[in-house]
Write a protein that holds these residues in place. Structure first.
Motif, PDB file in Angstrom:
ATOM      1  N   LYS A 145       5.859  -1.110   4.341  1.00 60.57           N
ATOM      2  CA  LYS A 145       4.489  -0.656   4.604  1.00 60.57           C
ATOM      3  C   LYS A 145       3.852  -1.494   5.715  1.00 60.57           C
ATOM      4  CE  LYS A 145       3.337   1.150  -0.027  1.00 60.57           C
ATOM      5  NZ  LYS A 145       4.601   0.946  -0.752  1.00 60.57           N
ATOM      6  N   ALA A 146       4.172  -2.783   5.734  1.00 61.20           N
ATOM      7  CA  ALA A 146       3.583  -3.687   6.726  1.00 61.20           C
ATOM      8  C   ALA A 146       3.996  -3.331   8.154  1.00 61.20           C
ATOM      9  CB  ALA A 146       3.969  -5.129   6.412  1.00 61.20           C
ATOM     10  N   GLU A 147       5.108  -2.639   8.315  1.00 60.44           N
ATOM     11  CA  GLU A 147       5.585  -2.241   9.636  1.00 60.44           C
ATOM     12  C   GLU A 147       5.084  -0.857  10.034  1.00 60.44           C
ATOM     13  OE1 GLU A 147       7.191  -4.241  11.589  1.00 60.44           O
ATOM     14  OE2 GLU A 147       7.428  -5.835  10.086  1.00 60.44           O
ATOM     15  N   SER A 148       4.232  -0.250   9.206  1.00 61.80           N
ATOM     16  CA  SER A 148       3.830   1.143   9.380  1.00 61.80           C
ATOM     17  C   SER A 148       2.404   1.256   9.889  1.00 61.80           C
ATOM     18  CB  SER A 148       3.963   1.872   8.038  1.00 61.80           C
ATOM     19  OG  SER A 148       5.233   1.641   7.464  1.00 61.80           O
ATOM     20  N   ASP A 149       2.088   2.441  10.401  1.00 58.07           N
ATOM     21  CA  ASP A 149       0.723   2.702  10.849  1.00 58.07           C
ATOM     22  C   ASP A 149      -0.163   3.195   9.711  1.00 58.07           C
ATOM     23  OD1 ASP A 149       0.835   2.278  13.844  1.00 58.07           O
ATOM     24  OD2 ASP A 149       2.497   3.667  13.575  1.00 58.07           O
ATOM     25  N   ILE A 150       0.418   4.039   8.843  1.00 59.95           N
ATOM     26  CA  ILE A 150      -0.351   4.630   7.752  1.00 59.95           C
ATOM     27  C   ILE A 150       0.621   5.069   6.670  1.00 59.95           C
ATOM     28  CG2 ILE A 150      -0.322   6.962   8.768  1.00 59.95           C
ATOM     29  CD1 ILE A 150      -3.218   7.317   7.682  1.00 59.95           C
ATOM     30  N   CYS A 151       0.174   5.042   5.433  1.00 62.43           N
ATOM     31  CA  CYS A 151       0.992   5.507   4.328  1.00 62.43           C
ATOM     32  C   CYS A 151       0.615   6.935   3.951  1.00 62.43           C
ATOM     33  CB  CYS A 151       0.826   4.593   3.118  1.00 62.43           C
ATOM     34  SG  CYS A 151       1.596   2.976   3.323  1.00 62.43           S
ATOM     35  N   CYS A 152       1.446   7.546   3.135  1.00 59.86           N
ATOM     36  CA  CYS A 152       1.146   8.871   2.589  1.00 59.86           C
ATOM     37  C   CYS A 152       1.786   8.979   1.213  1.00 59.86           C
ATOM     38  CB  CYS A 152       1.654   9.984   3.502  1.00 59.86           C
ATOM     39  SG  CYS A 152       3.457  10.222   3.464  1.00 59.86           S
ATOM     40  N   THR A 153       1.371   9.973   0.462  1.00 54.64           N
ATOM     41  CA  THR A 153       2.042  10.349  -0.770  1.00 54.64           C
ATOM     42  C   THR A 153       2.501  11.785  -0.623  1.00 54.64           C
ATOM     43  OG1 THR A 153       0.139  11.294  -1.917  1.00 54.64           O
ATOM     44  CG2 THR A 153       0.414   8.892  -2.039  1.00 54.64           C
ATOM     45  N   SER A 154       3.228  12.280  -1.622  1.00 57.93           N
ATOM     46  CA  SER A 154       3.649  13.684  -1.553  1.00 57.93           C
ATOM     47  C   SER A 154       2.445  14.616  -1.624  1.00 57.93           C
ATOM     48  CB  SER A 154       4.636  14.002  -2.675  1.00 57.93           C
ATOM     49  OG  SER A 154       4.064  13.741  -3.938  1.00 57.93           O
ATOM     50  N   ASP A 307       3.844 -11.914   0.035  1.00 56.06           N
ATOM     51  CA  ASP A 307       3.511 -12.849   1.100  1.00 56.06           C
ATOM     52  C   ASP A 307       2.186 -12.434   1.750  1.00 56.06           C
ATOM     53  OD1 ASP A 307       3.763 -13.228   4.324  1.00 56.06           O
ATOM     54  OD2 ASP A 307       4.597 -14.944   3.245  1.00 56.06           O
ATOM     55  N   PRO A 308       1.230 -13.348   1.908  1.00 54.30           N
ATOM     56  CA  PRO A 308      -0.095 -12.978   2.412  1.00 54.30           C
ATOM     57  C   PRO A 308      -0.078 -12.264   3.760  1.00 54.30           C
ATOM     58  CG  PRO A 308      -0.149 -15.197   1.499  1.00 54.30           C
ATOM     59  CD  PRO A 308       1.299 -14.784   1.517  1.00 54.30           C
ATOM     60  N   GLU A 309       0.793 -12.700   4.676  1.00 55.69           N
ATOM     61  CA  GLU A 309       0.837 -12.051   5.995  1.00 55.69           C
ATOM     62  C   GLU A 309       1.350 -10.622   5.871  1.00 55.69           C
ATOM     63  OE1 GLU A 309       2.388 -10.597   9.709  1.00 55.69           O
ATOM     64  OE2 GLU A 309       3.672 -11.226   8.045  1.00 55.69           O
ATOM     65  N   VAL A 310       2.355 -10.424   5.043  1.00 54.29           N
ATOM     66  CA  VAL A 310       2.866  -9.072   4.784  1.00 54.29           C
ATOM     67  C   VAL A 310       1.794  -8.238   4.094  1.00 54.29           C
ATOM     68  CG1 VAL A 310       4.537  -7.735   3.425  1.00 54.29           C
ATOM     69  CG2 VAL A 310       5.288  -9.754   4.700  1.00 54.29           C
ATOM     70  N   ALA A 311       1.140  -8.828   3.105  1.00 52.21           N
ATOM     71  CA  ALA A 311       0.147  -8.098   2.328  1.00 52.21           C
ATOM     72  C   ALA A 311      -1.006  -7.598   3.200  1.00 52.21           C
ATOM     73  CB  ALA A 311      -0.395  -8.991   1.211  1.00 52.21           C
ATOM     74  N   GLU A 312      -1.451  -8.427   4.131  1.00 50.27           N
ATOM     75  CA  GLU A 312      -2.573  -8.022   4.987  1.00 50.27           C
ATOM     76  C   GLU A 312      -2.239  -6.783   5.789  1.00 50.27           C
ATOM     77  OE1 GLU A 312      -5.456  -9.837   8.518  1.00 50.27           O
ATOM     78  OE2 GLU A 312      -3.923 -11.098   7.588  1.00 50.27           O
ATOM     79  N   ARG A 313      -1.032  -6.750   6.381  1.00 50.74           N
ATOM     80  CA  ARG A 313      -0.647  -5.592   7.198  1.00 50.74           C
ATOM     81  C   ARG A 313      -0.333  -4.374   6.343  1.00 50.74           C
ATOM     82  NH1 ARG A 313       4.030  -6.371  10.238  1.00 50.74           N
ATOM     83  NH2 ARG A 313       4.714  -8.111   8.912  1.00 50.74           N
ATOM     84  N   ALA A 314       0.315  -4.594   5.198  1.00 52.94           N
ATOM     85  CA  ALA A 314       0.633  -3.477   4.312  1.00 52.94           C
ATOM     86  C   ALA A 314      -0.641  -2.861   3.739  1.00 52.94           C
ATOM     87  CB  ALA A 314       1.546  -3.950   3.186  1.00 52.94           C
ATOM     88  N   ARG A 315      -1.610  -3.700   3.411  1.00 54.25           N
ATOM     89  CA  ARG A 315      -2.875  -3.212   2.866  1.00 54.25           C
ATOM     90  C   ARG A 315      -3.579  -2.304   3.873  1.00 54.25           C
ATOM     91  NH1 ARG A 315      -5.062  -7.790   2.149  1.00 54.25           N
ATOM     92  NH2 ARG A 315      -4.047  -8.101   0.141  1.00 54.25           N
ATOM     93  N   CYS A 316      -3.522  -2.648   5.132  1.00 60.51           N
ATOM     94  CA  CYS A 316      -4.146  -1.821   6.160  1.00 60.51           C
ATOM     95  C   CYS A 316      -3.554  -0.417   6.169  1.00 60.51           C
ATOM     96  CB  CYS A 316      -3.977  -2.459   7.534  1.00 60.51           C
ATOM     97  SG  CYS A 316      -4.983  -3.924   7.797  1.00 60.51           S
ATOM     98  N   ALA A 317      -2.216  -0.324   6.053  1.00 59.94           N
ATOM     99  CA  ALA A 317      -1.561   0.991   6.074  1.00 59.94           C
ATOM    100  C   ALA A 317      -1.942   1.819   4.860  1.00 59.94           C
ATOM    101  CB  ALA A 317      -0.044   0.814   6.138  1.00 59.94           C
ATOM    102  N   VAL A 318      -2.064   1.165   3.703  1.00 59.68           N
ATOM    103  CA  VAL A 318      -2.455   1.885   2.488  1.00 59.68           C
ATOM    104  C   VAL A 318      -3.915   2.308   2.571  1.00 59.68           C
ATOM    105  CG1 VAL A 318      -2.732   1.729  -0.014  1.00 59.68           C
ATOM    106  CG2 VAL A 318      -0.717   0.717   1.090  1.00 59.68           C
ATOM    107  N   GLU A 319      -4.774   1.409   3.021  1.00 57.82           N
ATOM    108  CA  GLU A 319      -6.202   1.736   3.083  1.00 57.82           C
ATOM    109  C   GLU A 319      -6.505   2.820   4.105  1.00 57.82           C
ATOM    110  OE1 GLU A 319      -8.067  -2.053   3.651  1.00 57.82           O
ATOM    111  OE2 GLU A 319      -8.161  -2.434   1.469  1.00 57.82           O
ATOM    112  N   ARG A 320      -5.751   2.861   5.201  1.00 56.82           N
ATOM    113  CA  ARG A 320      -5.939   3.956   6.168  1.00 56.82           C
ATOM    114  C   ARG A 320      -5.708   5.309   5.496  1.00 56.82           C
ATOM    115  NH1 ARG A 320      -2.639   0.606   9.977  1.00 56.82           N
ATOM    116  NH2 ARG A 320      -4.146  -0.581  11.208  1.00 56.82           N
TER     117      ARG A 320
END
Length: 324
Positions: A145-154, A307-320
């Motif tokens: 998720k941290a390497e992504s722009d945005i997440c999605c679900t089905s 990991d906090p650095e991973v979490a920050e970027r992954a959280r952004c993709a989920v929140e988007r």
């Protein structure tokens, strides 16, 4: 669920259509123990639609598909969250509740989709397709998720893809979900080769046999199924969408091409509907039991940490995704 007013003895009527009376006593001690522990620890249990009925209907406070759990996790008023599901779901709950303790009852509750791709795979895809945004299914690790722009679900994949306003996207990791979404949009979708071990096993032949054996059956297929299965079904949608379909249309007879416990959980709310059950079992979801939920609360195990650095970027993709 109000654990302060509820006991195992009062819950059996809720599940008697899917749990035989002879089996119920085996669940009661753990159910009462869990209800008591939730009160003591100010804890809530989030349960995915694929959990067994004694978990889903008897100890869970919040239930739903991945999207519903992600949304509801943001407003949880508790100190402890127990995720009755698989590991990526527990990670998502932790991403959205960084200050809370999130527990997963079994560390082995994984996911074939999450295991099909790594963060380095995503970086390689970006190198191969520079400038193309990456849409990542929530069925992935936090590092992906941290390497992504945005997440999605089905349930919201089509809306997410089209919200980006671009001619093509990379959609990871479920190949069949990507192909099923591609059939509904003009956006070019570059897919990965990941598959869900539950849904990839369904075939059009299964549907033909069901229609022959059960006249007038309505066939509902999850979009993680192969495209030819989705094309043969009467309806395709997320687990929440399938449940809503049954509630709206109340078919006399229905089959859900998805994980086994889904039919049991929906059947409880629709006694007038006959559920045909040629399902596939998810071995990872079934690692979650009343016993290890109770142990998680008693022993504070297993704590989900990112990991906090991973979490920050992954959280952004989920929140988007959540704030579209």
């Amino acid at each position: 669920m109000n654990g302060a007013l509820t006991t195992a003895a009062s819950l059996y009527d809720r599940v008697r259509r899917v749990i035989p009376p002879i089996e119920w006593p085996a669940f009661c001690d753990d159910i009462d123990g869990i209800l008591s522990l939730k009160r003591e620890r100010n804890a809530v249990i989030l349960a995915h639609n694929y959990q067994t009925p004694e978990i889903f209907h008897c100890v869970a406070d919040i239930v739903g598909d991945s999207l519903a759990l992600a949304r509801k996790a943001m407003s949880v008023d508790a100190e402890v969250i127990v995720l009755a599901g698989v590991h990526f779901m527990a990670e998502t709950a932790k991403l959205l509740n960084p200050g809370k303790t999130v527990l997963i009852p079994d560390l082995g509750a994984g996911c074939s989709l999450a295991d099909s791709i790594t963060a380095s795979d995503v970086r390689l895809m970006r190198q191969r397709y520079p400038g193309v945004p990456v849409v990542t299914y929530v069925n992935t690790s936090a590092t992906v998720k941290a390497e992504s722009d945005i997440c999605c679900t089905s349930g919201n994949a089509l809306a997410v893809v089209e919200s980006l306003g671009v001619p093509r996207v990379i959609m990871l990791p479920d190949e069949y979900l990507a192909k099923n979404i591609a059939a509904q949009t003009k956006v070019e979708i570059i897919a990965w080769k990941g598959h869900c071990e539950v849904h990839e096993r369904f075939t059009p032949a299964d549907i033909r046999e069901l229609r022959e054996a059960y006249p007038n059956v309505k066939v509902l297929a999850h979009p993680e199924c192969p495209p030819e299965v989705v094309a043969s079904a009467d309806f395709s949608g997320s687990t929440a969408a399938m449940s809503d379909y049954v509630g709206r249309h109340k078919p006399a007879r229905v089959v859900m091409m998805t994980e086994c416990s889904m039919s049991d959980n929906v059947a409880i709310d629709h006694p007038e509907v006959e559920f045909v059950r040629p399902c596939n079992l998810c071995p990872h979801m079934k690692r979650i039991t009343l016993a290890n939920i109770r142990a998680a609360l008693e022993q504070n195990r297993y704590i989900v940490a990112i990991d906090p650095e991973v979490a920050e970027r992954a959280r952004c993709a989920v929140e988007r995704m959540l704030f579209l």
